[in-house]
Design a protein around this motif. Structure first.
Motif, PDB file in Angstrom:
ATOM      1  N   VAL A  86      -1.568   5.768 -10.868  1.00 17.28           N
ATOM      2  CA  VAL A  86      -1.331   5.566  -9.443  1.00 17.28           C
ATOM      3  C   VAL A  86      -0.132   6.369  -8.948  1.00 17.28           C
ATOM      4  CG1 VAL A  86      -2.400   3.302  -9.345  1.00 17.28           C
ATOM      5  CG2 VAL A  86       0.021   3.474  -9.867  1.00 17.28           C
ATOM      6  N   VAL A  87       0.461   7.173  -9.820  1.00 18.57           N
ATOM      7  CA  VAL A  87       1.585   8.011  -9.439  1.00 18.57           C
ATOM      8  C   VAL A  87       1.153   9.046  -8.400  1.00 18.57           C
ATOM      9  CG1 VAL A  87       3.271   9.687 -10.303  1.00 18.57           C
ATOM     10  CG2 VAL A  87       2.698   7.678 -11.660  1.00 18.57           C
ATOM     11  N   ASP A  88      -0.110   9.434  -8.431  1.00 17.51           N
ATOM     12  CA  ASP A  88      -0.613  10.454  -7.526  1.00 17.51           C
ATOM     13  C   ASP A  88      -0.770   9.963  -6.090  1.00 17.51           C
ATOM     14  OD1 ASP A  88      -0.738  12.188  -9.664  1.00 17.51           O
ATOM     15  OD2 ASP A  88      -2.834  11.742 -10.092  1.00 17.51           O
ATOM     16  N   LEU A  89      -0.628   8.684  -5.854  1.00 17.06           N
ATOM     17  CA  LEU A  89      -0.774   8.173  -4.489  1.00 17.06           C
ATOM     18  C   LEU A  89       0.384   8.675  -3.628  1.00 17.06           C
ATOM     19  CD1 LEU A  89      -1.888   4.510  -5.213  1.00 17.06           C
ATOM     20  CD2 LEU A  89      -3.292   6.377  -4.367  1.00 17.06           C
ATOM     21  N   PRO A  90       0.113   9.013  -2.385  1.00 23.47           N
ATOM     22  CA  PRO A  90       1.135   9.615  -1.516  1.00 23.47           C
ATOM     23  C   PRO A  90       2.108   8.593  -0.925  1.00 23.47           C
ATOM     24  CG  PRO A  90      -0.922   9.426  -0.344  1.00 23.47           C
ATOM     25  CD  PRO A  90      -1.192   8.958  -1.749  1.00 23.47           C
ATOM     26  N   ARG A  91       2.830   7.879  -1.761  1.00 25.04           N
ATOM     27  CA  ARG A  91       3.751   6.841  -1.308  1.00 25.04           C
ATOM     28  C   ARG A  91       4.837   7.375  -0.377  1.00 25.04           C
ATOM     29  NH1 ARG A  91       2.035   4.941  -6.085  1.00 25.04           N
ATOM     30  NH2 ARG A  91       1.673   2.719  -6.268  1.00 25.04           N
ATOM     31  N   LYS A  92       5.472   8.474  -0.786  1.00 24.19           N
ATOM     32  CA  LYS A  92       6.572   9.024   0.013  1.00 24.19           C
ATOM     33  C   LYS A  92       6.090   9.415   1.406  1.00 24.19           C
ATOM     34  CE  LYS A  92       7.980  12.199  -2.821  1.00 24.19           C
ATOM     35  NZ  LYS A  92       8.759  13.261  -3.487  1.00 24.19           N
ATOM     36  N   GLU A  93       4.906  10.015   1.481  1.00 23.70           N
ATOM     37  CA  GLU A  93       4.359  10.439   2.770  1.00 23.70           C
ATOM     38  C   GLU A  93       4.054   9.230   3.653  1.00 23.70           C
ATOM     39  OE1 GLU A  93       3.391  11.502  -0.197  1.00 23.70           O
ATOM     40  OE2 GLU A  93       3.491  13.689  -0.189  1.00 23.70           O
ATOM     41  N   VAL A  94       3.496   8.189   3.050  1.00 20.17           N
ATOM     42  CA  VAL A  94       3.178   6.967   3.797  1.00 20.17           C
ATOM     43  C   VAL A  94       4.451   6.334   4.333  1.00 20.17           C
ATOM     44  CG1 VAL A  94       2.285   4.613   3.559  1.00 20.17           C
ATOM     45  CG2 VAL A  94       0.981   6.534   2.625  1.00 20.17           C
ATOM     46  N   VAL A  95       5.480   6.247   3.502  1.00 17.01           N
ATOM     47  CA  VAL A  95       6.753   5.666   3.919  1.00 17.01           C
ATOM     48  C   VAL A  95       7.356   6.488   5.053  1.00 17.01           C
ATOM     49  CG1 VAL A  95       9.130   5.202   3.208  1.00 17.01           C
ATOM     50  CG2 VAL A  95       7.239   4.532   1.731  1.00 17.01           C
ATOM     51  N   ALA A  96       7.381   7.816   4.894  1.00 12.86           N
ATOM     52  CA  ALA A  96       7.961   8.685   5.921  1.00 12.86           C
ATOM     53  C   ALA A  96       7.244   8.507   7.259  1.00 12.86           C
ATOM     54  CB  ALA A  96       7.890  10.141   5.476  1.00 12.86           C
ATOM     55  N   LEU A  97       5.933   8.451   7.217  1.00 17.88           N
ATOM     56  CA  LEU A  97       5.156   8.302   8.447  1.00 17.88           C
ATOM     57  C   LEU A  97       5.408   6.950   9.106  1.00 17.88           C
ATOM     58  CD1 LEU A  97       3.247  10.167   9.906  1.00 17.88           C
ATOM     59  CD2 LEU A  97       1.351   9.133   8.683  1.00 17.88           C
TER      60      LEU A  97
END
Length: 185
Positions: A86-97
């Motif tokens: 699940v490391v590949d999930l775009p967590r940083k992008e989701v948080v930033a948005l």
């Protein structure tokens, strides 16, 4: 859902009541394997899907071999592996948005549209469900549809998250960049 193998169940009969889907999926899988979790979610087209967690790869393969394309109601369900990493999930992008919108909460369809425009890629509802530590998906009681909200206890460090707007020219007290109208400057 930690440890174990996650399977995605799709193509569930829309005629089956949402409350009954969890019981149905649980009953189907426990006939063959031991479950450690069942998570029901609404897909893009309004249909229901499920993420089912089993103990290991052998149980996952057994469940798929016995249940994939099995007729449930009027449809044949589809079962597939979810990536184990699940490391590949775009967590940083989701948080930033979500940090860029007021209150860290926005309509799901609008969030997905903004994600595609900003990051030139798509994000599925299943991916958002797998990021429970980052976001929560809810049904808005005012009738505006499904909402995605940034969790207050988000684990992604702020030093890792790229800000989507300039703090000098667009202070946090103003509306987020996603909510501003062109004529408002």
């Amino acid at each position: 859902m930690s440890e174990g193998v996650e399977l995605q169940v799709t193509n569930l009969d829309p005629g089956i009541d949402q409350r009954d889907v969890r019981e149905l999926v649980t009953a189907l899988f426990t006939e063959y394997v031991t479950l450690s979790g069942v998570n029901i979610y609404r897909q893009e087209g309004g249909g229901l899907g499920a993420i089912v967690k089993v103990g290991n790869l052998q149980e996952a393969q057994l469940a798929i071999s016995q249940l994939h394309k099995r007729k449930v109601g009027t449809k044949r369900i589809s079962i597939s592996h979810l990536p184990m990493d699940v490391v590949d999930l775009p967590r940083k992008e989701v948080v930033a948005l979500l940090q860029s919108v007021p209150g860290g909460k926005i309509q799901l369809f609008k969030f997905r549209q903004m994600f595609e425009e900003r990051f030139r890629g798509s994000i599925s509802v299943a991916d958002l469900h797998r990021m429970k530590e980052v976001v929560t998906l809810t049904e808005d009681l005012t009738g505006t549809g499904r909402m995605v909200q940034l969790n207050t206890n988000t684990v992604v460090g702020s030093e890792e998250v790229e800000m989507l707007h300039c703090e000098i020219h667009c202070p946090s007290s103003q509306a987020g960049w996603a909510e501003r109208r062109v004529w408002e400057g």
